[in-house]
Enzyme design. Structure first.
Site, PDB file in Angstrom:
ATOM      1  N   LYS A 262      -4.676  14.776   0.518  1.00 26.25           N
ATOM      2  CA  LYS A 262      -4.915  12.684   0.861  1.00 26.25           C
ATOM      3  C   LYS A 262      -5.530  11.978   1.556  1.00 26.25           C
ATOM      4  O   LYS A 262      -5.891  12.392   2.633  1.00 26.25           O
ATOM      5  CB  LYS A 262      -3.545  13.238   1.434  1.00 26.25           C
ATOM      6  N   ASP A 267      -3.014   4.207   7.667  1.00 19.98           N
ATOM      7  CA  ASP A 267      -1.733   3.965   7.296  1.00 19.98           C
ATOM      8  C   ASP A 267      -0.788   3.198   7.740  1.00 19.98           C
ATOM      9  O   ASP A 267       0.107   3.943   8.397  1.00 19.98           O
ATOM     10  CB  ASP A 267      -0.917   5.314   7.046  1.00 19.98           C
ATOM     11  N   LYS A 274       5.155   0.677   9.848  1.00 20.52           N
ATOM     12  CA  LYS A 274       5.254   1.331  10.592  1.00 20.52           C
ATOM     13  C   LYS A 274       5.594   0.414  12.043  1.00 20.52           C
ATOM     14  O   LYS A 274       4.912  -0.292  12.061  1.00 20.52           O
ATOM     15  CB  LYS A 274       4.080   2.323  11.512  1.00 20.52           C
ATOM     16  N   ASP A 285      -5.097   9.832   8.331  1.00 19.18           N
ATOM     17  CA  ASP A 285      -4.290   9.745   7.169  1.00 19.18           C
ATOM     18  C   ASP A 285      -4.880  10.072   6.317  1.00 19.18           C
ATOM     19  O   ASP A 285      -4.549  10.491   5.702  1.00 19.18           O
ATOM     20  CB  ASP A 285      -3.198   8.667   7.684  1.00 19.18           C
ATOM     21  N   ASP A 344       6.056   3.017   3.237  1.00 18.20           N
ATOM     22  CA  ASP A 344       5.761   4.316   4.217  1.00 18.20           C
ATOM     23  C   ASP A 344       5.594   5.745   3.499  1.00 18.20           C
ATOM     24  O   ASP A 344       4.837   6.409   4.272  1.00 18.20           O
ATOM     25  CB  ASP A 344       6.227   4.273   5.473  1.00 18.20           C
ATOM     26  N   GLU A 346       3.521   7.249   0.712  1.00 14.54           N
ATOM     27  CA  GLU A 346       2.593   6.896   0.685  1.00 14.54           C
ATOM     28  C   GLU A 346       1.719   8.128  -0.308  1.00 14.54           C
ATOM     29  O   GLU A 346       1.411   7.778  -1.742  1.00 14.54           O
ATOM     30  CB  GLU A 346       2.060   5.741   1.082  1.00 14.54           C
ATOM     31  N   ARG A 348       2.277  11.047  -1.350  1.00 14.71           N
ATOM     32  CA  ARG A 348       2.975  12.092  -2.191  1.00 14.71           C
ATOM     33  C   ARG A 348       2.636  11.450  -2.971  1.00 14.71           C
ATOM     34  O   ARG A 348       2.552  11.650  -4.796  1.00 14.71           O
ATOM     35  CB  ARG A 348       4.195  12.334  -2.370  1.00 14.71           C
TER      36      ARG A 348
HETATM   37  N1  BES Z   1       1.239   9.181   7.381  1.00 16.14           N
HETATM   38  C1  BES Z   1       2.688   9.319   6.922  1.00 16.14           C
HETATM   39  C2  BES Z   1       2.745  11.191   8.753  1.00 16.14           C
HETATM   40  C3  BES Z   1       2.285  10.824   9.429  1.00 16.14           C
HETATM   41  C4  BES Z   1       3.456  10.832  10.673  1.00 16.14           C
HETATM   42  C5  BES Z   1       1.898  12.068   9.677  1.00 16.14           C
HETATM   43  C6  BES Z   1       3.089  11.534  12.005  1.00 16.14           C
HETATM   44  C7  BES Z   1       1.033  11.926  10.688  1.00 16.14           C
HETATM   45  C8  BES Z   1       2.279  11.871  11.651  1.00 16.14           C
HETATM   46  C9  BES Z   1       3.384   9.289   6.242  1.00 16.14           C
HETATM   47  O1  BES Z   1       2.544   8.553   5.608  1.00 16.14           O
HETATM   48  C10 BES Z   1       4.576   8.867   5.984  1.00 16.14           C
HETATM   49  O2  BES Z   1       4.773   7.607   6.563  1.00 16.14           O
HETATM   50  N2  BES Z   1       5.612   9.518   5.733  1.00 16.14           N
HETATM   51  C11 BES Z   1       7.480   8.868   6.186  1.00 16.14           C
HETATM   52  C12 BES Z   1       8.130   9.820   4.953  1.00 16.14           C
HETATM   53  C13 BES Z   1       8.364   8.908   5.235  1.00 16.14           C
HETATM   54  C14 BES Z   1       8.944   7.399   4.602  1.00 16.14           C
HETATM   55  C15 BES Z   1       9.834   9.283   4.415  1.00 16.14           C
HETATM   56  C16 BES Z   1       7.587   9.359   7.581  1.00 16.14           C
HETATM   57  O3  BES Z   1       6.853  10.661   7.528  1.00 16.14           O
HETATM   58  O4  BES Z   1       8.068   9.407   8.286  1.00 16.14           O
HETATM   59 ZN    ZN Z   2       0.413   8.777   5.522  1.00 17.82          ZN
HETATM   60 MN    MN Z   3       3.250   6.433   5.332  1.00 18.70          MN
END
Ligand code: BES
Ligand code: ZN
Ligand code: MN
Length: 498
Positions: A262, A267, A274, A285, A344, A346, A348
């Site tokens: 990824k 992000d 966020k 990220d 968010d 994104e 996947r």
């Molecule tokens: N990049 C984030 C995940 C992340 C969180 C990485 C904390 C490192 C530290 C990812 O893109 C994300 O925002 N995931 C969301 C998914 C949710 C919206 C289903 C999450 O985990 O909150």
């Molecule tokens: Zn992310």
């Molecule tokens: Mn995200």
């Protein structure tokens, strides 16, 4: 940073004309005992080094550093005693314990120019990797006042094995540690300088320095070929997305391995934005992308008898008038449609495109890694990656992750979560309507894009990729370079065992 130059010591390290000598201490009850390899240093202290350490309160616990002035007893001015922690049931310490102690020692040595280590007699590979990684510092953005770097470290040779074995170990371990440092450099570079186009340029330059094949698709090419996931996520930024493909074709390649990582260069969450707190950490990220780029380059350096292709989607997830929105439906590469419920989620989306593209090469294995979910951090913390995928290969990768010391734990892809990804109008939605098992749901989403029957592993490194806390072992603040060592070890295992 420039890595210190490591060499096998030609003379006993106790006689080395260096600034500092590193010895190991082992936790034994409440006190510290000396690790093997420190006999000559102890002799210079008339056999009283343990007593000196005890008087200074040393316990030998992991991450403990005790410095002792030699006052002319040795050429080196100071002895650095690094705690290895408790020995295992067999009385031995692990390579990872040596790696961490060597890392802690190297961090404590910043400011010294040269050192000698006896920890290499316990485990040479661990001492090499720990020393290089502990000495790592990212100073590209400091305008002044950086301390001198550790330039040279002599390593005492282990008793077992030939000099030829030791040289080979030194060479491979140095290359592995430098690959980790490369991944760290990419992750530590701030998002105003590392964005899709500049990231692609840096990846291409690294690959070309080893003569590897490189393909870079820009936004026009992505559009023409139908990479709807990468474009959907990337269009909201003025910095347009890229897809980078790097191929290493080893002589007598036994297997073909696809790597996917990824590469979200920042992000914000997009329209589903966020919260401000800690958002700066989203500079990491693209940790998965950095790791697979460093790994394919490493495979070439170490001449693994494999064909390895890294497929790396790069995008910046921003809110803007051009950004994708909740409610949109994207048509992914290969034709599947995805309804966006949360911008968010994104990672996947760009990974789905890349996984389908990687599958077209007909690989024997797929290893994909991503800072994918906050749920990984909630479930497993900052030092244990979540490993999902096909049963056998997932377990193999998780076991190897633990053997390298990076940490990893097998996680399931529960069937029932698939129905929660059903969409009102598209083939699937990008999130479930609930918070439960969010790390697993992301894996279940990715599974929809993996070719039937392909052994695959998905490594969620959301916590382990970036150290926002205090330095420990061989990890300073910021990027850790996880999971480069795991990928390197899995590739070596496939090269050896198929
Ligand atoms: N990049 C984030 C995940 C992340 C969180 C990485 C904390 C490192 C530290 C990812 O893109 C994300 O925002 N995931 C969301 C998914 C949710 C919206 C289903 C999450 O985990 O909150
Ligand atoms: Zn992310
Ligand atoms: Mn995200």
């Amino acid at each position: 940073m420039t890595a210190p130059k490591l060499a096998l010591a030609a003379t006993p390290v106790s006689e080395a004309p260096v600034d500092a000598i590193v010895v190991g201490t082992i936790q034994n009850g409440s006190g510290a005992v000396l690790a093997p390899g420190s006999e000559a240093v102890d002799a210079a202290f008339d056999g009283k080094l343990t007593e000196v350490l005890g008087a200074l309160g040393a316990t030998g616990k992991a991450d403990e550093i005790v410095k002792i002035p030699t006052l002319g007893k040795l050429k080196a001015a100071v002895v650095v005693a690094a705690g290895l922690g408790k020995p295992g049931a067999d009385g031995a310490v692990t390579a990872e314990q040596v790696r961490r102690a060597s890392g802690a020692a190297a961090r404590a040595l910043l400011g010294s120019r040269s050192a000698a280590s006896t920890l290499s007699t316990v485990d040479l590979q661990g001492a090499v990797e720990g020393t290089v990684l502990g000495a790592y510092s990212f100073t590209a953005y400091r305008s002044e006042g950086t301390r001198p770097e550790l330039a040279k470290v002599d390593l005492a040779a282990p008793a077992e094995g030939t000099t030829k074995d030791h040289r080979a170990t030194l060479k491979a371990a140095t290359a592995i540690a430098e690959a980790v440092a490369t991944a760290r450099d990419l992750v530590n570079t701030p998002p105003n300088d590392l964005y899709p186009a500049s990231f692609a340029d840096r990846a291409a330059a690294l690959a070309k320095s080893l003569g590897l094949e490189v393909e870079v698709l820009d936004e026009k090419a992505l559009k023409k070929q139908g990479f709807g996931g990468i474009l959907g996520v990337g269009v909201g930024s003025t910095r347009q997305p890229r897809l980078v493909r790097i191929t290493y074709k080893g002589a007598k390649a036994r297997k073909r391995v696809a790597l996917v990582g990824k590469g979200i260069t920042f992000d914000t969450g997009g329209i589903s934005i966020k919260p401000a707190a800690n958002m700066e950490q989203m500079t990491s990220d693209m940790g998965g992308a950095a790791a697979v780029i460093a790994s394919v380059v490493l495979a070439a350096k170490l001449k693994y008898p494999l064909e390895v292709t890294a497929t790396v989607p790069m995008a910046e997830n921003m809110p803007s008038g051009a950004a994708y929105r909740p409610g949109d439906v994207l048509t992914m590469y290969g034709g599947k449609t995805v309804e966006i419920l949360n911008t968010d989620a994104e990672g996947r989306l760009i990974l789905a495109d890349a996984i389908v593209r990687a599958g077209e090469d007909d690989p024997d294995y797929l290893i994909e890694t991503a800072t994918l979910t906050g749920a990984q951090v909630v479930a497993l913390g900052n030092r244990t990656s979540g490993v999902m995928g096909s049963d056998e290969f997932r377990d193999r990768v998780a076991a190897i992750a633990r053997a390298t010391g990076e940490g990893g734990w097998a996680m399931p892809l529960p069937e029932e979560l698939r129905a929660d990804l059903d969409s009102r109008l598209a083939d699937l939605a990008n999130v479930t309507g609930h918070r439960w098992g969010s790390m697993l749901a992301a894996g279940v989403f990715l599974a929809e894009f993996v070719p039937e029957g392909l052994p695959w592993a998905h490594i969620d490194i959301a916590g382990p990729a970036y150290n926002a806390g205090a330095p420990w072992g061989y990890s300073g603040k910021g990027a850790t370079g996880v999971p480069v060592r795991t990928i390197a070890a899995v590739l070596a295992d496939i090269a050896e065992n198929g």
